[in-house]
Design an enzyme around this catalytic site. Sequence first.
Site, PDB file in Angstrom:
ATOM      1  N   GLU A   1     -11.338  -8.945   2.692  1.00 59.90           N
ATOM      2  CA  GLU A   1     -10.065  -8.621   3.367  1.00 59.90           C
ATOM      3  C   GLU A   1     -10.391  -8.404   4.828  1.00 59.90           C
ATOM      4  O   GLU A   1     -11.165  -7.502   5.174  1.00 59.90           O
ATOM      5  CB  GLU A   1      -9.404  -7.386   2.768  1.00 59.90           C
TER       6      GLU A   1
ATOM      7  N   HIS B   1      -4.043  -4.218   7.619  1.00 57.08           N
ATOM      8  CA  HIS B   1      -4.161  -3.013   8.452  1.00 57.08           C
ATOM      9  C   HIS B   1      -3.336  -3.151   9.735  1.00 57.08           C
ATOM     10  O   HIS B   1      -3.595  -4.016  10.572  1.00 57.08           O
ATOM     11  CB  HIS B   1      -5.594  -2.619   8.817  1.00 57.08           C
TER      12      HIS B   1
ATOM     13  N   THR C   1      -8.358   3.915   8.830  1.00 59.74           N
ATOM     14  CA  THR C   1      -9.585   3.117   8.779  1.00 59.74           C
ATOM     15  C   THR C   1      -9.826   2.436  10.125  1.00 59.74           C
ATOM     16  O   THR C   1      -8.993   1.649  10.586  1.00 59.74           O
ATOM     17  CB  THR C   1      -9.464   2.058   7.670  1.00 59.74           C
TER      18      THR C   1
ATOM     19  N   HIS D   1       1.060   6.034   2.198  1.00 66.89           N
ATOM     20  CA  HIS D   1       1.805   6.925   3.097  1.00 66.89           C
ATOM     21  C   HIS D   1       3.115   7.440   2.515  1.00 66.89           C
ATOM     22  O   HIS D   1       3.755   8.311   3.105  1.00 66.89           O
ATOM     23  CB  HIS D   1       1.933   6.279   4.476  1.00 66.89           C
TER      24      HIS D   1
ATOM     25  N   ARG E   1      -8.902   8.525  -0.901  1.00 61.07           N
ATOM     26  CA  ARG E   1      -9.881   8.923   0.105  1.00 61.07           C
ATOM     27  C   ARG E   1     -10.683  10.118  -0.390  1.00 61.07           C
ATOM     28  O   ARG E   1     -10.188  10.928  -1.165  1.00 61.07           O
ATOM     29  CB  ARG E   1      -9.165   9.317   1.414  1.00 61.07           C
TER      30      ARG E   1
ATOM     31  N   GLU F   1      -8.523   0.956  -3.268  1.00 57.76           N
ATOM     32  CA  GLU F   1      -9.445   0.998  -2.130  1.00 57.76           C
ATOM     33  C   GLU F   1     -10.371   2.190  -2.303  1.00 57.76           C
ATOM     34  O   GLU F   1      -9.916   3.289  -2.646  1.00 57.76           O
ATOM     35  CB  GLU F   1      -8.676   1.103  -0.812  1.00 57.76           C
TER      36      GLU F   1
ATOM     37  N   ARG G   1      -6.429  13.075   1.421  1.00 59.90           N
ATOM     38  CA  ARG G   1      -5.346  13.437   2.359  1.00 59.90           C
ATOM     39  C   ARG G   1      -3.995  12.880   1.930  1.00 59.90           C
ATOM     40  O   ARG G   1      -2.968  13.348   2.345  1.00 59.90           O
ATOM     41  CB  ARG G   1      -5.684  12.961   3.771  1.00 59.90           C
TER      42      ARG G   1
ATOM     43  N   ASN H   1       0.848  -1.192   0.000  1.00 59.33           N
ATOM     44  CA  ASN H   1       0.000   0.000   0.000  1.00 59.33           C
ATOM     45  C   ASN H   1       0.885   1.244   0.000  1.00 59.33           C
ATOM     46  O   ASN H   1       1.708   1.422   0.898  1.00 59.33           O
ATOM     47  CB  ASN H   1      -0.901  -0.021   1.242  1.00 59.33           C
TER      48      ASN H   1
ATOM     49  N   HIS I   1      -5.368   3.930  -1.759  1.00 60.14           N
ATOM     50  CA  HIS I   1      -6.673   4.322  -1.229  1.00 60.14           C
ATOM     51  C   HIS I   1      -6.931   5.777  -1.593  1.00 60.14           C
ATOM     52  O   HIS I   1      -6.336   6.668  -0.997  1.00 60.14           O
ATOM     53  CB  HIS I   1      -6.647   4.127   0.284  1.00 60.14           C
TER      54      HIS I   1
HETATM   55  C1  DXP Z   1      -8.307  -0.074   4.468  1.00 61.76           C
HETATM   56  C2  DXP Z   1      -7.032   0.056   5.194  1.00 61.76           C
HETATM   57  O1  DXP Z   1      -6.820  -0.479   6.246  1.00 61.76           O
HETATM   58  C3  DXP Z   1      -5.957   0.842   4.603  1.00 61.76           C
HETATM   59  O2  DXP Z   1      -5.564   0.277   3.429  1.00 61.76           O
HETATM   60  C4  DXP Z   1      -6.426   2.234   4.354  1.00 61.76           C
HETATM   61  O3  DXP Z   1      -5.667   2.785   3.317  1.00 61.76           O
HETATM   62  C5  DXP Z   1      -6.275   2.981   5.635  1.00 61.76           C
HETATM   63  O4  DXP Z   1      -6.388   4.337   5.354  1.00 61.76           O
HETATM   64  P1  DXP Z   1      -5.050   5.234   5.489  1.00 61.76           P
HETATM   65  O5  DXP Z   1      -4.092   4.685   4.483  1.00 61.76           O
HETATM   66  O6  DXP Z   1      -5.551   6.607   5.174  1.00 61.76           O
HETATM   67  O7  DXP Z   1      -4.578   5.030   6.890  1.00 61.76           O
HETATM   68  N1  LIG Z   2      -5.987  -2.692   3.634  1.00 64.97           N
HETATM   69  C1  LIG Z   2      -4.804  -2.543   4.468  1.00 64.97           C
HETATM   70  C2  LIG Z   2      -3.742  -1.827   3.707  1.00 64.97           C
HETATM   71  O1  LIG Z   2      -3.813  -1.683   2.498  1.00 64.97           O
HETATM   72  C3  LIG Z   2      -2.567  -1.316   4.424  1.00 64.97           C
HETATM   73  O2  LIG Z   2      -2.870  -0.951   5.735  1.00 64.97           O
HETATM   74  P1  LIG Z   2      -1.614  -0.390   6.589  1.00 64.97           P
HETATM   75  O3  LIG Z   2      -0.533  -1.405   6.508  1.00 64.97           O
HETATM   76  O4  LIG Z   2      -1.202   0.902   5.952  1.00 64.97           O
HETATM   77  O5  LIG Z   2      -2.167  -0.237   7.988  1.00 64.97           O
END
Ligand code: DXP
Ligand SMILES: NCC(=O)COP(=O)(O)O
Length: 240
Positions: A151, A190, A101, A10, A45, A70, A49, A7, A43
């Site tokens: 998931e 997550h 989330t 960040h 959003r 996402e 952000r 992911n 994701h």
């Molecule tokens: C769904 C999840 O758990 C994450 O993939 C999601 O992206 C969380 O949002 P942030 O990345 O904004 O923390």
């Molecule tokens: N769906 C979880 C994800 O994509 C990543 O979550 P995280 O590792 O950033 O908390």
Amino acid sequence: MIELGVNIDHVATLRQTRGTNYPDPVRAALLAEEAGADAITLHLREDRRHIQDRDVETLRGKLATRMNLESAVTDEMIAFALHIRPHDVCLVPEKREELTTEGGLDVVTGYDRVQSAVRRLTDAGIRVSLFIDADVAQIDAARRCGAPVIEIHTGAYADAVGAAEQRELKRIQEAVAYGRQLGLKVNAGHGLHFGNVQPIAAIAGIAELNIGHALVAEAVFMGWQPAILEMKRLMIEARR
Ligand SMILES: CC(=O)[C@@H](O)[C@H](O)COP(=O)(O)O
Ligand SMILES: NCC(=O)COP(=O)(O)O
């Protein structure tokens, strides 16, 4: 073989902090694939952000693996997902004021809305995953509304310590087994990091872990690709 969805949210958080054009999440995604990522998760959003529309549009068609977008279950986000047509869409809950989330998508309460989104995305050839808590009723509802993938939200496990962590792990183990019994592809994610990933990766029915925040954090110290390589090593070792 368990798969890793990296992911890149960040990486974009770091960019948005100063409004610069670096670090580029698209570059992070391509480097992640080189390091062994099996999918790229991002994701978009509603509050933008971190990931921006242009990140998704730029990345579209550039990935050698697959995009897992996402998305909240809103008209805007479903329309955007249909425009992008990624390989996967994972429907997630979203609250503006949340730090991240906080829980899984409530498929039971929002059944008609979720089912409609699943149908529209599926009809467009997109594989739909629902990001849900380790809860039988939610798993049943996910299966009933036609999603082929779930998931499991591992946030409660990641936040727990001691006996509570073990209870959460057991809940996840049972949820994964139940999801597999219903014929679903079961992913998880997550809050997973080097220190807590292996008990989750060891769960045989899990197909893919989506991990982001901890990889970006570790990259600060060991580098982006080494962090991804180490996470994959830990996951594969957990399955031995
Ligand atoms: C769904 C999840 O758990 C994450 O993939 C999601 O992206 C969380 O949002 P942030 O990345 O904004 O923390
Ligand atoms: N769906 C979880 C994800 O994509 C990543 O979550 P995280 O590792 O950033 O908390």
